[in-house]
Design an enzyme around this catalytic site. Structure first.
Site, PDB file in Angstrom:
ATOM      1  N   GLN A 158      10.296  15.162  -0.904  1.00 22.79           N
ATOM      2  CA  GLN A 158       9.415  16.327  -0.700  1.00 22.79           C
ATOM      3  C   GLN A 158      10.184  17.526  -0.129  1.00 22.79           C
ATOM      4  OE1 GLN A 158       6.715  16.086   2.574  1.00 22.79           O
ATOM      5  NE2 GLN A 158       5.224  17.507   1.695  1.00 22.79           N
TER       6      GLN A 158
ATOM      7  N   ILE B 259      18.992   8.343  -4.146  1.00 25.54           N
ATOM      8  CA  ILE B 259      19.128   6.991  -4.694  1.00 25.54           C
ATOM      9  C   ILE B 259      18.470   6.900  -6.077  1.00 25.54           C
ATOM     10  CG2 ILE B 259      17.046   5.987  -3.667  1.00 25.54           C
ATOM     11  CD1 ILE B 259      18.930   3.606  -2.868  1.00 25.54           C
ATOM     12  N   ARG B 260      17.681   7.953  -6.403  1.00 24.78           N
ATOM     13  CA  ARG B 260      17.092   8.021  -7.751  1.00 24.78           C
ATOM     14  C   ARG B 260      17.954   8.895  -8.646  1.00 24.78           C
ATOM     15  NH1 ARG B 260      11.500  10.462  -6.489  1.00 24.78           N
ATOM     16  NH2 ARG B 260      12.384  10.921  -4.448  1.00 24.78           N
TER      17      ARG B 260
ATOM     18  N   ASP C 192      23.396   5.982  -2.137  1.00 28.68           N
ATOM     19  CA  ASP C 192      22.610   5.136  -1.252  1.00 28.68           C
ATOM     20  C   ASP C 192      23.261   5.251   0.133  1.00 28.68           C
ATOM     21  OD1 ASP C 192      21.620   3.094   0.284  1.00 28.68           O
ATOM     22  OD2 ASP C 192      21.903   1.511  -1.208  1.00 28.68           O
TER      23      ASP C 192
ATOM     24  N   TYR D 247       8.778   3.784  12.370  1.00 32.20           N
ATOM     25  CA  TYR D 247       9.205   5.145  12.017  1.00 32.20           C
ATOM     26  C   TYR D 247       9.575   5.915  13.286  1.00 32.20           C
ATOM     27  CZ  TYR D 247       8.616   9.844   9.937  1.00 32.20           C
ATOM     28  OH  TYR D 247       8.784  11.141   9.505  1.00 32.20           O
TER      29      TYR D 247
ATOM     30  N   LYS E   5      13.080   7.353  14.773  1.00 28.89           N
ATOM     31  CA  LYS E   5      13.240   8.801  15.036  1.00 28.89           C
ATOM     32  C   LYS E   5      13.785   9.042  16.451  1.00 28.89           C
ATOM     33  CE  LYS E   5      11.874  10.638  11.112  1.00 28.89           C
ATOM     34  NZ  LYS E   5      12.901  11.109  10.166  1.00 28.89           N
TER      35      LYS E   5
HETATM   36  C1  AKB Z   1       4.680  11.356   8.086  1.00 25.26           C
HETATM   37  O1  AKB Z   1       3.448  11.546   8.032  1.00 25.26           O
HETATM   38  O2  AKB Z   1       5.202  10.246   8.102  1.00 25.26           O
HETATM   39  C2  AKB Z   1       5.563  12.568   8.176  1.00 25.26           C
HETATM   40  C3  AKB Z   1       5.824  12.964   9.585  1.00 25.26           C
HETATM   41  C4  AKB Z   1       4.821  13.738  10.337  1.00 25.26           C
HETATM   42  O3  AKB Z   1       6.848  12.648  10.110  1.00 25.26           O
HETATM   43  N1  AKB Z   1       4.987  13.643   7.421  1.00 25.26           N
END
Ligand code: AKB
Length: 330
Positions: free
Chosen positions: A12, A35-36, A60, A149, A153
Site C-alpha cells: 500500500q 517478494i512478489r 525476500d 505486530y 514494532k
Molecule cells: C494496521 O492496521 O495494521 C496498520 C497500522 C495502523 O499499523 N494500518
C-alpha cells in the site's frame, strides 16, 4: 548520489512512495523491491504499482545474503524498509510475523551498518497497548502492546535506536496511523475499513464495517504520509530528538463520522456493523489520538489533509478509478 532501495514496494505505501521518490530524485535513482513479481508497465499505469521498467528486484528481506548483494550491487545509500505484515494478519500468523517484521528489519539494519546506509522504518500506533494513555498519547509513554505486530514494532524502534547509538546508522522512523489511499489496497490491517468503505460506498452505497461505530483511531491520507516519510529522511539529523519513532497524525476518526462525511457526497450511503472480535480487540488496545507535537517541533511536520478534504479527494479518485476499470472491463 547513492541509490534508494524500497522493500515491500508493491504494498500500500510502496506503490505511492516509489513514484514519489522517482519523481523527486530521478527514476534511475530508486530500486523497487518486493517478494512478489512487479507488474508490466502497461498494468502498472492502471494500478499505480511500481513498474517492471524502473529498476526492480525480487527480494525476500529474510534472506540476509540476498539483501546484502542487492545493496552492494546498486550502491544503495538509503533503504525505505516497508516489507512487513499488518496487524490483523500478523495476529493470525504470529511466528511468521516475528520472523518477517523483526528478522527483515534486523537484516536491513545489518546491511545498513556494513554499507553505510540510512534506514527508514515505519513503526505504528500499534506500538502502543492497553496501558498507554489513549487520548493525546504522548511521544514518550508506556509501550506494552498485546499484539505480535505491536511487539515487533516496539522491538523495531528499540533495535533502530540501538543501531543508531552503537553503530552510527542513520535510522529514522514514524509511528504511522491508519493510512487511507486509493492506489493499492492495504492487506490485513485493523484500520483497513477506512479504505474499503470508499470503494463500497461508490460501488454499492453500502458498507458493513468490521469495527464498532465509535472506534476512534488516528488516520492519515497517503499523500501526507509519503511527504512525512520523505521530509523526515531529509531533515537535519541534529534536530531529531526521537529519531526512530515520531508520533504523527492527521485526524482522529470513528467509522460513524467517516460514514457521515461520505454521506455529504453520497446521501443514500448506508453503513452497518458486523464487528470482527479480533480486529475490534486490536483497535481497542490502540490510542484514540496521538500527540505529534515532537514531530512539529523537530522537523516541521504538518498534515495538509483533514477528514473533509481527504474524503472529497478519495471519492473523486475512487470514482475515476472505478469508471476507468468499467471502461476496460471485457
Ligand atoms: C494496521 O492496521 O495494521 C496498520 C497500522 C495502523 O499499523 N494500518
Amino acid at each position: 548520489m547513492r541509490k534508494i532501495l524500497v522493500t515491500g514496494a508493491l504494498g500500500q505505501i510502496g506503490c505511492e512512495l516509489v513514484p514519489a521518490l522517482r519523481q523527486h530524485f530521478g527514476a534511475d535513482q530508486v530500486i523497487a523491491s518486493d517478494i512478489r513479481m512487479a507488474h508490466s508497465s502497461r498494468t502498472s499505469s492502471n494500478t499505480g504499482a511500481p513498474s517492471a521498467d524502473g529498476d526492480y528486484e525480487y527480494l525476500d528481506c529474510t534472506q540476509t545474503q540476498h539483501l546484502q548483494d542487492i545493496v552492494r550491487l546498486h550502491d544503495v545509500g538509503t533503504i525505505y524498509h516497508l516489507a512487513a505484515l499488518l496487524s490483523a494478519v500478523a495476529e493470525e500468523k504470529p511466528q511468521f510475523a516475528w520472523s518477517l517484521n523483526m528478522g527483515g528489519l534486523y537484516n536491513v539494519l545489518e546491511a545498513a551498518r556494513r554499507n553505510g546506509c540510512a534506514v527508514f522504518f515505519p513503526s505504528s500506533i500499534g506500538a502502543f497497548g492497553p496501558t498507554t494513555p489513549r487520548d493525546h498519547t504522548p511521544q514518550v509513554t508506556i509501550q506494552r502492546p498485546t499484539t505480535m505486530y505491536g511487539v515487533a514494532k516496539v522491538s523495531g524502534e528499540l533495535m533502530s535506536d540501538y543501531y543508531a547509538l552503537r553503530f552510527g546508522v542513520d535510522s529514522r522512523g514514524l509511528r504511522l496511523p491508519g493510512l487511507i489511499s486509493n492506489t493499492a489496497p492495504p492487506g490485513g490491517g485493523t484500520t483497513d475499513y477506512a479504505v474499503d468503505i470508499f470503494y463500497q460506498a461508490v460501488r454499492y452505497r453500502h458498507y458493513a464495517c468490521f469495527l464498532r461505530p465509535d472506534t476512534r483511531l488516528d488516520m492519515m491520507y497517503m499523500p501526507d504520509a509519503i511527504r512525512a516519510m520523505m521530509e523526515l529522511m531529509q531533515a537535519e539529523p541534529s534536530g531529531l530528538h526521537h529519531r526512530n519513532a515520531y508520533n504523527v497524525t492527521a485526524m482522529s476518526i470513528a467509522p460513524e463520522e467517516l460514514a457521515g462525511q461520505i454521506r455529504k457526497h453520497i446521501p443514500e450511503f448506508i453503513i452497518d456493523y458486523e464487528v470482527d472480535p479480533v480486529r475490534q480487540a486490536i483497535a481497542d488496545s490502540w490510542p484514540r489520538s496521538v500527540d505529534d507535537q515532537a514531530a512539529h517541533a523537530d522537523w516541521n511536520w504538518a498534515p495538509k489533509y483533514d477528514l473533509e478534504t481527504m474524503t472529497e479527494d478519495m471519492i473523486t479518485k475512487v470514482r475515476q478509478k472505478l469508471n476507468k476499470e468499467n471502461l476496460h472491463a471485457p
